[in-house]
Enzyme design. Structure first.
Site, PDB file in Angstrom:
ATOM      1  N   SER A 146       0.857  -1.192   0.000  1.00 54.94           N
ATOM      2  CA  SER A 146       0.000   0.000   0.000  1.00 54.94           C
ATOM      3  C   SER A 146       0.886   1.233   0.000  1.00 54.94           C
ATOM      4  CB  SER A 146      -0.884   0.007   1.256  1.00 54.94           C
ATOM      5  OG  SER A 146      -1.500   1.262   1.468  1.00 54.94           O
ATOM      6  N   TYR A 159      -1.979  -0.784  10.293  1.00 56.95           N
ATOM      7  CA  TYR A 159      -1.977  -1.003   8.845  1.00 56.95           C
ATOM      8  C   TYR A 159      -0.707  -0.437   8.223  1.00 56.95           C
ATOM      9  CZ  TYR A 159      -3.760  -1.105   4.036  1.00 56.95           C
ATOM     10  OH  TYR A 159      -3.928  -1.345   2.691  1.00 56.95           O
TER      11      TYR A 159
END
Length: 255
Positions: A146, A159
């Site tokens: 990501s 995350y």
């Protein structure tokens, strides 16, 4: 535009295939000619995806796999290879998040994110690589990280940490497994619309965030197709340890 079928005869395993990016990845690889093992914790939605792939004469096998459980990973990879032969391409895609301020995140949420996104990604890669090494034909491992690997996403500490781990893991595995002709690369997607977050992008906070983005837009899963096919196919034969941003300029942008 017709998808090239240069993956004919290849076996691709896609984790987290029951929705979102994983669903699109499986469709794209199948349209390119690959036999696809589609893995997730529940096979109910996978049956629908398999039927969609079979509707254009593709081959797909649903595989039950919980990436937080090492025995489930090993059993899932073994089941996939029993049905479709050795895995040639892994799309290491399973991921979760837990929105929370850093001073408030629970140990349970932190562990879930890290166990799924980082630990799970490693042991899926390990299990597939063991098979690739045993068969001696090399292969492609594509880790889905990501933009959070390189920049802060607010109230998403676990995350961000997990995706930074996946990015560094990609480089480390590329260095170690290159001698086995295994290319390990990754994709850092930016903001992509999926079924899980679609409502957010239609909300006022979502619209305000979009106005701050470089292109004033968010992507669709299909925007990742080109990079996926590059990394899955022969075009990446001299690439390993690379992370490719597909984020409409978000990594390069400050706000």
């Amino acid at each position: 535009m017709t998808t090239p079928t240069f993956l004919d005869g290849k076996h691709a395993l896609v984790t987290g295939a029951s929705s979102g990016l994983g669903w699109q990845f499986a469709l794209t690889l199948a349209r390119a000619g690959a036999k696809v093992s589609i893995a997730a914790r529940s096979t109910d939605k996978l049956e629908k995806l398999a039927a969609e792939i079979e509707s254009f004469d593709g081959r797909a096998v649903p595989v039950k796999m919980d990436v937080t459980d090492l025995s489930s990973i090993r059993d899932g990879v073994a089941a996939a290879e029993t049905e479709l032969g050795p895995v040639n391409i892994l799309v290491n895609n399973s991921g979760v998040s837990a929105l929370s301020r850093s001073e408030s995140i629970s140990e349970e949420d932190f562990d879930l994110v890290m166990d799924t996104n980082a630990k799970g990604a490693f042991f899926v890669a390990q299990s597939v690589a063991q098979s690739m090494i045993r068969h001696g034909n090399g292969g492609k491992i594509i880790n889905i990280a990501s933009v959070a690997a390189n920049r802060v996403l607010k109230q998403n500490i676990a995350y961000c940490m997990s995706k930074a781990a996946v990015q560094h893991m990609t480089a480390a595995l590329a260095d170690e497994w290159g001698k086995y002709k295994i290319q390990v690369n990754g994709i850092n997607p930016g903001y992509i619309v999926t079924g899980i977050n679609r409502d957010y992008w239609d909300s006022e906070p979502g619209k305000k965030l979009i106005e701050k983005l470089p292109g004033r837009r968010v992507g669709e899963p299909a925007h990742l197709d080109g990079v996926l096919l590059l990394l899955a196919g022969p075009g990446s034969d001299f690439m390993t340890g690379s992370m490719i941003e597909v984020d409409d300029g978000l990594t390069a942008h400050g706000f």
